[in-house]
Write a protein that holds these residues in place. Structure first.
Motif, PDB file in Angstrom:
ATOM      1  N   GLN A  72      -9.708   0.128 -30.100  1.00  0.00           N
ATOM      2  CA  GLN A  72      -9.967   0.359 -31.528  1.00  0.00           C
ATOM      3  C   GLN A  72      -9.270   1.639 -31.986  1.00  0.00           C
ATOM      4  N   CYS A  75      -5.603   0.922 -32.169  1.00  0.00           N
ATOM      5  CA  CYS A  75      -5.358   0.056 -33.329  1.00  0.00           C
ATOM      6  C   CYS A  75      -5.230   0.891 -34.598  1.00  0.00           C
ATOM      7  N   GLU A  79      -1.861   1.756 -37.574  1.00  0.00           N
ATOM      8  CA  GLU A  79      -1.914   1.667 -39.043  1.00  0.00           C
ATOM      9  C   GLU A  79      -0.991   2.683 -39.690  1.00  0.00           C
ATOM     10  N   SER A 120      -9.475  -8.941 -31.441  1.00  0.00           N
ATOM     11  CA  SER A 120      -9.079  -8.476 -32.767  1.00  0.00           C
ATOM     12  C   SER A 120      -8.174  -7.248 -32.670  1.00  0.00           C
ATOM     13  N   SER A 121      -8.587  -6.276 -31.854  1.00  0.00           N
ATOM     14  CA  SER A 121      -7.792  -5.044 -31.730  1.00  0.00           C
ATOM     15  C   SER A 121      -6.425  -5.321 -31.104  1.00  0.00           C
ATOM     16  N   THR A 124      -4.072  -7.148 -33.459  1.00  0.00           N
ATOM     17  CA  THR A 124      -3.557  -6.255 -34.502  1.00  0.00           C
ATOM     18  C   THR A 124      -2.465  -5.337 -33.956  1.00  0.00           C
ATOM     19  N   ALA A 127       0.696  -7.344 -33.601  1.00  0.00           N
ATOM     20  CA  ALA A 127       1.299  -7.659 -34.909  1.00  0.00           C
ATOM     21  C   ALA A 127       2.005  -6.447 -35.510  1.00  0.00           C
ATOM     22  N   ARG A 128       1.455  -5.254 -35.288  1.00  0.00           N
ATOM     23  CA  ARG A 128       2.007  -4.055 -35.927  1.00  0.00           C
ATOM     24  C   ARG A 128       3.128  -3.404 -35.109  1.00  0.00           C
TER      25      ARG A 128
END
Length: 635
Positions: A72, A75, A79, A120-121, A124, A127-128
């Motif tokens: 997390q 992640c 961002e 989920s983490s 993400t 994807a990033r």
């Protein structure tokens, strides 16, 4: 303001580095690391500190085996707009994701909410960071974690075509597929892929063919684009043209040396015959000894063993590094040269190496009453205990008890066994210990508790409690006491174990790895595998189960074990706050002392079979020979 924040962050980073250098699985620093994470939280929302603080917090969470919080945090880093920090986050995420499918995180994998958060983490982060090669590597291990083996294999193969790191991931995926036991449906694909990757594997000095023994009845060898049943002739053909990298890859594989399969011994010897001449340098010599010790011939044939040991000693030359000294110590132990073994094991404990915290730190031969220290002498309370004929006994501090006790008790009761279970707890008071048992186990029958106000609060002490109090358990709890770890689960009816007729003619039961034995996996498909004698004293007698018997010599044995544990802890913990494998070092030396009494009846629990653990003893086989220091007519 920003200058002060960054200076504070630099101070936190330095403290984190110090803590992480000291934190280990056997020496967890949870309170200190938890406090440091809280201090990072104070600055994490400051824009000038966010990414750097999150990276540090992820490392701290991962050190505590908390992949959810670690991922997390990473992640959140992805961002941000900083390419450098996005790359750092992805780089740090890879080893965490890789470990998710391993035993380290098996508890988290069974929690659906945890699994959902992890997915989920990781999704993400992938994807990033799609513009980074490491993102594709994360995806490979993410697919493995999710059980999508075919997709992971295809991704790893395409990555391996263009990336050296991808080759490593491809071989990891192949081995995981073999380990999961459903490799037959992937064999043709693996053979095709291995053939295409052969030039790259040779360039990278990696093995170019695969052997696995868990497919069908014979196993399989994948070579030159073909997959054929494993055989001695096939292995000999492969070895005839094998490169040094191929040989090293083969000898580094666990399954060919662990499992039992047709022609397993000649196949192992054929591999080792090629590896022995390559054994140059302490690391290779150490590996050679370890692999030789995973063969029947080594323990059955004294002349063969003596020749190998002399050859390996010669190959070590004047090397005085930790691997060389550990190998010399193992050889001295096999030869029965205890003092020589102690000297070499002590020399292997070298700072800033992985050997600094090994079992050699607590292998003592010269302990006396002067080593008994006040900090192991504590008041104990057995006032609530009603004596039973037979009892399983576990020891723990309150947090460890709360974590594992219910699973332990439930597994025994679910196996249909109502034997007394006794917990000896380190607690601030006996009332608190009693209340903790009521809170966690109040709905179970035939549970008893005793307590002590420990003066030491370190894992080494808690792991040693059951041996410190051995004589007390015979005096207060039961006439037949089985000391066990608290974090085990019973998988078969324990009555055959606890009521085995041999206990009526025994003074002590120890789990001794003295001979080569053939057992089975406790879970499907239940393949046969070998358990070999060990090379170091701290692995020769397993502390997971010890049987104490209320006979005259049984009480003397319990006194010997208790006294030895007091002295081992007194010597070790006067100098440091950890002592690796100290309980098993103690049991090994106590065994040698007790075996000197011709009237002492010591039974090997390996000959009876445990009702818990990863192995089934039904139909077990004991092979001829064994460790020269331990094999006797009684054992």
């Amino acid at each position: 303001m920003i200058f002060l924040l960054k200076r504070n962050l630099a101070s936190l980073d330095a403290e984190a580095e110090r803590l992480l250098s000291r934190q280990t699985a056997r020496n967890p620093l949870r309170p200190q690391i938890g406090d440091l994470i809280a201090r990072y939280q104070v600055v994490v929302d400051q824009p000038a500190c966010t990414d750097r603080a999150l990276i540090a917090m992820a490392k701290l969470h991962e050190s505590l085996a908390d992949p959810v919080a670690a991922l997390q945090a990473l992640c959140r880093v992805t961002e941000g707009a900083s390419p450098a920090y996005r790359k750092k986050a992805a780089t740090q995420a890879l080893p965490v994701v890789r470990l998710l499918r391993t035993r380290k995180y098996r508890i988290q994998k069974k929690d659906s909410a945890v699994q959902s958060s992890l997915e989920s983490s990781i999704g993400t982060i992938i994807a990033r960071t799609q513009d980074l090669e490491i993102s594709r590597r994360i995806e490979v291990h993410f697919l493995l974690f999710r059980g999508e083996a075919r997709a992971a294999l295809e991704r790893a193969f395409h990555l391996a075509l263009t990336s050296k790191a991808g080759l490593t991931d491809f071989m990891t995926v192949a081995k995981v597929i073999f380990h999961r036991g459903d490799a037959e449906k992937y064999i043709d694909d693996l053979a095709r892929m291995m053939q295409q990757l052969a030039p790259a594997l040779r360039k990278a000095k990696s093995g170019t063919f695969l052997i696995d023994v868990r497919i069908g009845q014979r196993g399989v060898i994948i070579r030159n684009g073909c997959a054929v049943p494993l055989s001695l002739d096939g292995v000999m053909d492969a070895l005839a043209t094998a490169s040094p990298a191929d040989i090293l890859a083969l000898v580094s594989e666990k399954p060919p040396f662990l499992f039992r399969y047709p022609d397993c011994e000649p196949i192992k010897q054929a591999i080792l015959d090629r590896f022995l001449p390559m054994a140059k340098g302490a690391g290779a010599v150490k590996k050679c000894l370890e692999k030789m010790a995973q063969s029947e011939t080594f323990w059955r044939d004294p002349l063969f063993r003596d020749r190998i040991l002399a050859d390996l000693l010669h190959r070590l030359g004047r090397n005085t590094g930790p691997e060389a000294e550990l190998t010399r110590g193992s050889i001295a132990l096999i030869r029965g040269e205890l003092e020589n073994a102690r000297i070499h094991f002590a020399r292997s404990v070298q700072k800033n190496t992985s050997f600094e915290e090994g079992g050699a730190t607590s292998f003592f031969l010269d302990l006396t009453a002067k080593d008994e220290k006040e900090f192991t002498q504590v008041a104990v309370d057995f006032s609530d205990v009603e004596r039973a004929p037979i009892a399983y006994v576990c020891c723990a501090d309150l947090p460890y008890f709360a974590r594992y006790a219910r699973k332990y008790v439930a597994s025994l009761r679910d196996a249909g066994n109502g034997t007394r279970i006794h917990f000896h707890l380190s607690a601030p008071s006996h009332t608190i210990a009693r209340n903790s048992v009521t809170e966690h186990l109040g709905d179970f029958d035939n549970i008893s508790v005793s307590s002590e106000l420990s003066k030491l609060h370190v894992p080494t002490y808690y792991a040693s409690m059951r041996f410190l109090r051995a004589a007390d358990f015979l005096a207060h709890v039961a006439d037949r006491v089985f000391l066990t770890d608290i974090d085990v689960a019973f998988h078969s009816t324990p009555a055959a174990f606890t009521h085995a007729p041999i206990w009526n003619d025994t003074d002590l039961g120890l789990r001794i790895y003295d001979k080569v034995r053939v057992l089975r996996q406790a879970v499907a498909p239940g393949r046969e595998l070998f358990r070999y004698p060990r090379l170091v004293p701290w692995a020769q007698v397993n502390a997971a189960c010890v049987a104490l018997l209320n006979t005259p010599r049984g009480r003397a044995a319990a006194d010997t074990i208790s006294r030895a544990m007091h002295r081992h802890l007194g010597r070790a913990l006067s100098e440091r706050d950890t002592a690796w494998w100290i309980d098993q070092n103690m049991l090994f030396l106590a065994l040698l002392e007790l075996k000197a009494d011709p009237g002492m009846r010591v039974v090997n629990i390996e000959d009876i079979g445990l009702p818990f653990g990863s192995f089934s003893y039904a139909g077990s086989i004991t092979m001829p020979g064994g460790h020269p220091l331990l094999v006797t007519s009684r054992s």
